[in-house]
Structure formats: C-alpha cells, structure tokens
Design an enzyme around this catalytic site. Structure first.
Site, PDB file in Angstrom:
ATOM      1  N   GLU A 128       0.841  -1.209   0.000  1.00 41.36           N
ATOM      2  CA  GLU A 128       0.000   0.000   0.000  1.00 41.36           C
ATOM      3  C   GLU A 128       0.874   1.257   0.000  1.00 41.36           C
ATOM      4  OE1 GLU A 128      -2.769   1.350  -0.721  1.00 41.36           O
ATOM      5  OE2 GLU A 128      -4.154   1.171   0.964  1.00 41.36           O
ATOM      6  N   THR A 181      -3.758   8.974  -4.680  1.00 39.97           N
ATOM      7  CA  THR A 181      -3.810   9.138  -3.228  1.00 39.97           C
ATOM      8  C   THR A 181      -2.693  10.067  -2.750  1.00 39.97           C
ATOM      9  OG1 THR A 181      -4.794   6.976  -2.938  1.00 39.97           O
ATOM     10  CG2 THR A 181      -3.687   7.876  -1.032  1.00 39.97           C
TER      11      THR A 181
HETATM   12  N1  HSE Z   1      -6.970   7.130   4.335  1.00 40.21           N
HETATM   13  C1  HSE Z   1      -6.421   7.198   3.021  1.00 40.21           C
HETATM   14  C2  HSE Z   1      -6.556   8.607   2.500  1.00 40.21           C
HETATM   15  C3  HSE Z   1      -7.186   6.239   2.144  1.00 40.21           C
HETATM   16  O1  HSE Z   1      -7.661   9.145   2.602  1.00 40.21           O
HETATM   17  O2  HSE Z   1      -5.589   9.170   2.016  1.00 40.21           O
HETATM   18  C4  HSE Z   1      -6.749   6.242   0.705  1.00 40.21           C
HETATM   19  O3  HSE Z   1      -5.741   5.328   0.479  1.00 40.21           O
END
Ligand code: HSE
Length: 307
Positions: A128, A181
């Site tokens: 991830e 992201t």
């Molecule tokens: N919590 C993460 C974000 C989830 O909002 O950046 C996305 O990978």
C-alpha cells in the site's frame, strides 16, 4: 494445494469522520487473483489483465507485499501471481489495498496459514505504501477482516473489528477520473484547529457506538467530515450536487470514499440504497463524465477463496 484463486474486495476508507483509521468492505466489486507455487524461487507476476501495471514485483503493489512476506519465510520454492484487476487504480475504493491484500492472503493459504490477519496486514502495508507514499491500513484492514474496522495504531499494528448493522447498504459512485492518493494527501493541512478536531473525534466516537448498537439515526448524525472533505471535495467534480441529491433521496450520510474521486453513501435498506443510486445517476448523467455505480451490502467476510 499448489494454486489458489481468490476474490480481493474493494473497500471504503475514512468513512467521513475516520480519516486513516476507519474503513468498511464491499462485496459487489473486487479483483480476482491466482497465486501459484512454482519451483523458481522469488515472486513472479505472470499476468495482469485490464490495466497497465508493472510486472516487476518490486514495482507492483501486489508484488511488494508478496516480497515482504516472502522475505519473512524460508522456503525452497517461489510464487507466481496472476492479477485480474477490476478495481481501477486511483478510484478511491481501495484498488491498491485489494492488490496488496490478495497476494499475501493467497500465499498464506498455500503455506498452510502461518500468519494471522494482523500479520498479513503488516506485509500488505508495504505494498500500500508503494501507491500512497505513506503507511496506512484503513483500506487493508477491512479487505482482510471484512466488515468495519478501526486501525487503533499502526506501530504496533492494532486493528479492531466493529460490527456491521444488518440492514446497512453502501452506494458508491465512481466518476472515471483518476485522483492519486499521494496527491490528494499532499493538499491536506498539516495542522488542524482544535475546535474542528473536537467535532471530528466526537463524530468518530459516536459513529463507532452507532455501529455497535445498530442506531441508524446516530450513524446518520455522525457521518460528517469537517477536516478533510472541505479540501478534497474540490478535486471531485459535482461532489456537492451528488451529496445534496443523495441526502434528499434518503441516504444516512455521504462523503468521499478514501482519497476520491469515488463518493460513498450509507443507507438503511436496499430500497433506499437503490433510490440513492438513481439520485447519483441523475446528477452524473448530465455531466459528460463517465461513471460506475455500485450498490453493496457490507461484506463481513473480506478477501476469500473462490476456487
Ligand atoms: N486514508 C487514506 C486517504 C485512504 O484518505 O488518504 C486512501 O488510500
């Protein structure tokens, strides 16, 4: 057993007020992967369908998490991975998490399950992190455990499973634009006002309580994000229109799914979830942006074997 086929589900992270800690699992969309033992040592990605992603294990999310596990074991064989990718990268419904989880789940099954789900999450975090440039587990944990999960801490990794009310359905619209992201994290403030933080943690606490007690009204009152949504919603075309239409159609609440561009709503009952689907469709069909919509019960199982 030398080969296994698995379904690795999409997930919704953050769930409005739980940035980086809360997530839930979907059952209507996910990737399929085949994991196979092979005489050739190492991790070998042999097939990727639907999207153009790297075959080199150290550059591929599924490969990086697989390597993290492989380096922790001592075996005289290797693993081949085939990826049938159905979740578009950059969609906001846990595409990288599904890849990261699928490889380690499949390998663990072929090895006779030496690792528990928290340990699998530790390996998957490495994959991830390749995609989002930071270690977080709010998509990984629901993909592995199913249902709603709360990542209490990353180091040491502590994951809490939270019950899912029976009649809770998600409706998610995925506009076909990509938001990375890493980029949607970069626009967030490093410091937040105490007054906003108080509002946010009150909402998160009450949402977790509402999930435990199947209190749909409290779920509805708690699904508010006063910290992240004001920034990220600007990256998502027609976010405010969708939110307004969805709430009018009877959704309990609505917010950005993960880092976007997907928008999720939680609903009481399938009938309302389908009305919300129509409302989302009405807004987006006028925009010229192509989109998918998924209606899903909360998937309480998570990643699973399908063959
Ligand atoms: N919590 C993460 C974000 C989830 O909002 O950046 C996305 O990978």
């Amino acid at each position: 057993m030398n080969e296994i086929k698995i379904f690795s589900p999409a997930t919704v992270a953050n769930v409005a007020c739980g940035f980086d800690v809360l997530g839930f699992c979907l059952d209507s969309v996910g990737d399929e992967m085949v994991i196979r033992k092979t005489d050739k040592k190492g991790i070998h990605i042999t097939k990727i369908e639907n999207f153009n992603l790297p075959f080199e294990a150290e550059l591929n999310v599924a490969g990086v998490s697989a390597l993290a596990m492989y380096n922790a074991i001592d075996v005289d064989f290797g693993f081949e991975i085939e990826i049938y990718k159905n979740i578009k990268p950059g969609s906001g419904i846990g595409s990288s998490a599904a890849s990261a989880v699928g490889s380690v789940f499949g390998m663990n099954e072929l090895l006779g399950k030496p690792f528990n789900k928290t340990q699998l999450t530790e390996f998957a975090i490495k994959g991830e992190a390749l995609a989002s440039k930071c270690e977080h587990a709010d998509n990984l944990a629901p993909a592995l455990f199913g249902g709603f999960t709360l990542v209490k801490s990353i180091s040491p990794l502590q994951i809490l499973e939270i019950p899912s009310p029976n009649d809770l359905y998600a409706t998610i619209i995925h506009p076909q634009i990509e938001i990375k992201t890493s980029e949607s994290r970069a626009i967030l403030p490093k410091v937040v006002a105490l007054s906003k933080a108080i509002e946010q943690w009150a909402n998160l606490g009450s949402l977790v309580h509402a999930l435990h007690t199947s209190n749909y009204e409290l779920i509805s009152n708690s699904l508010n994000d006063v910290i992240v949504e004001p920034y990220r919603s600007q990256l998502i075309p027609y976010f405010n229109d969708v939110k307004k239409a969805v709430l009018k159609a009877g959704a309990l609440g609505c917010g950005i799914s993960g880092s976007g561009p997907s928008i999720f709503s939680l609903n009481k009952g399938l009938e309302t979830a389908n009305k919300v689907k129509d409302a989302m469709q009405n807004v987006y069909s006028k925009t010229g942006i192509t989109f998918d919509i998924h209606v899903s019960k909360i998937n309480t199982q998570g990643v699973k074997i399908i063959d």
